[in-house]
Scaffold this motif. Structure first.
Motif, PDB file in Angstrom:
ATOM      1  N   LEU A 146     -99.846   8.847 -56.441  1.00 35.41           N
ATOM      2  CA  LEU A 146    -100.421   7.518 -56.665  1.00 35.41           C
ATOM      3  C   LEU A 146    -100.116   7.000 -58.066  1.00 35.41           C
ATOM      4  O   LEU A 146    -100.088   5.782 -58.284  1.00 35.41           O
ATOM      5  N   ASP A 147     -99.879   7.904 -59.004  1.00 37.02           N
ATOM      6  CA  ASP A 147     -99.534   7.466 -60.359  1.00 37.02           C
ATOM      7  C   ASP A 147     -98.208   6.707 -60.390  1.00 37.02           C
ATOM      8  O   ASP A 147     -97.945   5.951 -61.328  1.00 37.02           O
ATOM      9  N   GLN A 148     -97.345   6.944 -59.386  1.00 35.56           N
ATOM     10  CA  GLN A 148     -96.063   6.234 -59.326  1.00 35.56           C
ATOM     11  C   GLN A 148     -96.116   4.965 -58.466  1.00 35.56           C
ATOM     12  O   GLN A 148     -95.091   4.328 -58.233  1.00 35.56           O
ATOM     13  N   ALA A 149     -97.304   4.599 -57.996  1.00 38.46           N
ATOM     14  CA  ALA A 149     -97.405   3.454 -57.088  1.00 38.46           C
ATOM     15  C   ALA A 149     -97.093   2.123 -57.757  1.00 38.46           C
ATOM     16  O   ALA A 149     -96.855   1.130 -57.073  1.00 38.46           O
ATOM     17  N   ASP A 150     -97.092   2.108 -59.101  1.00 33.75           N
ATOM     18  CA  ASP A 150     -96.701   0.873 -59.780  1.00 33.75           C
ATOM     19  C   ASP A 150     -95.189   0.753 -59.908  1.00 33.75           C
ATOM     20  O   ASP A 150     -94.671  -0.308 -60.269  1.00 33.75           O
ATOM     21  N   VAL A 151     -94.465   1.841 -59.602  1.00 30.90           N
ATOM     22  CA  VAL A 151     -93.008   1.840 -59.626  1.00 30.90           C
ATOM     23  C   VAL A 151     -92.448   1.820 -58.208  1.00 30.90           C
ATOM     24  O   VAL A 151     -91.499   1.085 -57.912  1.00 30.90           O
ATOM     25  N   MET A 152     -93.034   2.633 -57.346  1.00 31.74           N
ATOM     26  CA  MET A 152     -92.676   2.676 -55.928  1.00 31.74           C
ATOM     27  C   MET A 152     -93.953   2.422 -55.124  1.00 31.74           C
ATOM     28  O   MET A 152     -94.659   3.357 -54.729  1.00 31.74           O
ATOM     29  N   PRO A 153     -94.299   1.159 -54.883  1.00 28.41           N
ATOM     30  CA  PRO A 153     -95.594   0.843 -54.268  1.00 28.41           C
ATOM     31  C   PRO A 153     -95.682   1.264 -52.804  1.00 28.41           C
ATOM     32  O   PRO A 153     -94.682   1.314 -52.095  1.00 28.41           O
ATOM     33  N   HIS A 154     -96.912   1.566 -52.396  1.00 32.67           N
ATOM     34  CA  HIS A 154     -97.164   1.829 -50.975  1.00 32.67           C
ATOM     35  C   HIS A 154     -97.508   0.545 -50.236  1.00 32.67           C
ATOM     36  O   HIS A 154     -97.109   0.342 -49.104  1.00 32.67           O
ATOM     37  N   ALA A 155     -98.272  -0.353 -50.886  1.00 31.07           N
ATOM     38  CA  ALA A 155     -98.700  -1.619 -50.276  1.00 31.07           C
ATOM     39  C   ALA A 155     -99.316  -1.395 -48.898  1.00 31.07           C
ATOM     40  O   ALA A 155     -99.191  -2.232 -48.017  1.00 31.07           O
ATOM     41  N   TYR A 156     -99.995  -0.260 -48.720  1.00 31.73           N
ATOM     42  CA  TYR A 156    -100.646   0.031 -47.445  1.00 31.73           C
ATOM     43  C   TYR A 156    -102.153  -0.034 -47.564  1.00 31.73           C
ATOM     44  O   TYR A 156    -102.882   0.317 -46.633  1.00 31.73           O
ATOM     45  N   LYS A 157    -102.623  -0.468 -48.729  1.00 29.65           N
ATOM     46  CA  LYS A 157    -103.982  -0.949 -48.932  1.00 29.65           C
ATOM     47  C   LYS A 157    -103.796  -2.324 -49.537  1.00 29.65           C
ATOM     48  O   LYS A 157    -103.308  -2.447 -50.664  1.00 29.65           O
TER      49      LYS A 157
END
Length: 420
Positions: A146-157
């Motif tokens: 989750l720490d990398q979600a600002d670089v590789m987003p999940h956009a599943y929430k």
């Protein structure tokens, strides 16, 4: 200090901060606490408050003061809906008699029947409903947290992640590569990753028509596969490539620091990477001790009552609902069964036989949507499917446009029923 409805609603998201020390709330009426204000939880809270006509005290605990729907968020990614049209307040629940507390549930003591909140308050309950949605399985995609979600987003929430992914797509270089890492079963909204590919392709055809989309998938097949692949060919030519396990879709590692994806050990530079990891029930269900080794919460198929604790109900994405998919319509349908079950238990009202339904619409392009759905009923130890339907590959453009328009009407109707 006793936290009342007046102090909760006056202070809004900061209500819990009014408490200098933990307090246990008591009610003369049966008290039902609902955790999670999405399609399942908000439907239960509002439905139970209205149906009980004040005989049951209902409290909803939801951290966010506004809810952004995951359903239809792909249309925002495609440029077909503004993000504001997907956002809802909880004013309609308050008007229905629900006490809404904007705080995070951090602990549940099932023996004492209490819920601890991040702000320090403690809620007592007679019955507890959990609808926390999903969380992600740590380490499910090597190299991603989750720490990398600002670089590789999940956009599943849905919410800031959705907006981030859209901005990343819009900023892609000409002819760039968008890679999606698809999740394994089971996960929230089975057709959603493939609808997302359609919507991002639609956006790219307007702004970056030489760009490419690659879907790396650990599954051999997926929901509405023929319909999606026909749509990709019709609307987007060769822009979208689906890579199944045979060709490396299940052997994937990501490197956010260098914006690379490793497919069977071979590095592929990417411009945007949408990582949708394996999923499990929202964290509070695990904290409550009502999940099993699958990561989901087992339930009794006739009522959505927890199979682990008879004082707890679990519905929506977090529930292990067997053949029912994890979707907004499914959660809303389950909410009706939960409300009836709670009314029967707490007020003596008659409980009708449970019946569950689901329908899922997916947009291929503006004016072109497909759908599938089914009916479900409780079996001996699981919810089973009793009927189904799906769009035909040979439907006319008029039929598809009607399905597209039907989806928008459904969205407006469902969100009005959920949020008032």
């Amino acid at each position: 200090m006793r936290l009342t409805r007046r102090t909760v609603m006056a202070a809004g998201a900061g209500a819990a901060g009014l408490l200098a020390a933990p307090a246990v709330f008591g009610q003369g009426r049966p008290h039902v606490v609902v955790i999670g204000g999405g399609a399942g939880g908000a439907s239960v809270a509002r439905g139970l408050a209205l149906a009980s006509a004040g005989a049951i005290e209902v409290t909803l605990v939801e951290a966010n003061p506004r809810y952004t729907t995951c359903f239809f968020s792909n249309l925002y990614l495609g440029g077909l809906r503004p993000i504001e049209s997907l956002q809802f307040s909880y004013d309609g629940l308050t008007a229905a008699g629900v006490t809404v507390i904007h705080d995070l549930a951090t602990g549940i003591d099932r023996g004492a029947r209490t819920v601890a909140l991040a702000g320090g308050a403690v809620l007592g309950y007679d019955r507890l409903v959990l609808a926390p949605g999903i969380d992600f399985v740590e380490g499910a995609v090597p190299g991603w947290t989750l720490d990398q979600a600002d670089v590789m987003p999940h956009a599943y929430k849905a919410g800031p992640q959705t907006d981030l992914l859209r901005r990343m797509v819009e900023a892609m270089p000409e002819g760039g590569l968008f890679v999606m890492v698809a999740p394994p079963n089971p996960y929230r909204c089975p057709p959603a990753p493939y609808e997302r590919a359609c919507m991002i392709a639609h956006l790219l055809t307007q702004t970056n028509p030489t760009a490419k989309i690659m879907i790396l998938d650990p599954k051999d097949r997926y929901s509405k596969q023929t319909l999606f692949e026909n749509g990709w060919l019709k609307h987007y030519g060769g822009m979208i490539e689906w890579v199944n396990p045979e060709f490396g879709g299940a052997d994937v590692e990501v490197r956010p620091e260098t914006m690379e994806v490793l497919i069977e050990g071979e590095a592929q530079p990417v411009d945007v990477c949408n990582v949708i990891p394996a999923q499990k029930a929202g964290r509070i269900a695990e904290i409550a001790g009502v999940t099993d080794d699958s990561g989901w919460a087992p339930i009794r198929p006739d009522s959505l009552r927890s199979a682990i604790d008879p004082m707890v109900w679990v519905l929506g994405d977090a529930a292990q609902a067997a053949e029912m998919p994890k979707s907004a319509v499914a959660a809303h349908s389950q909410a009706g069964v939960v409300v009836a079950s709670l009314l029967g238990e707490l007020t003596g009202a008659s409980v009708p036989p449970p019946l569950f339904v689901n329908t899922c619409w997916s947009a291929l392009a503006p004016g072109d949507s497909i759908k599938l759905g089914g009916a479900y009923a409780p079996g001996y130890d699981r919810i089973t499917q009793t009927g189904s339907f799906i769009s035909r590959p040979d439907e006319t453009e008029d039929e598809r446009r009607l399905t597209y328009e039907e989806a928008f009407a459904w969205y407006d109707t469902l969100t009005a029923e959920i949020f008032g």
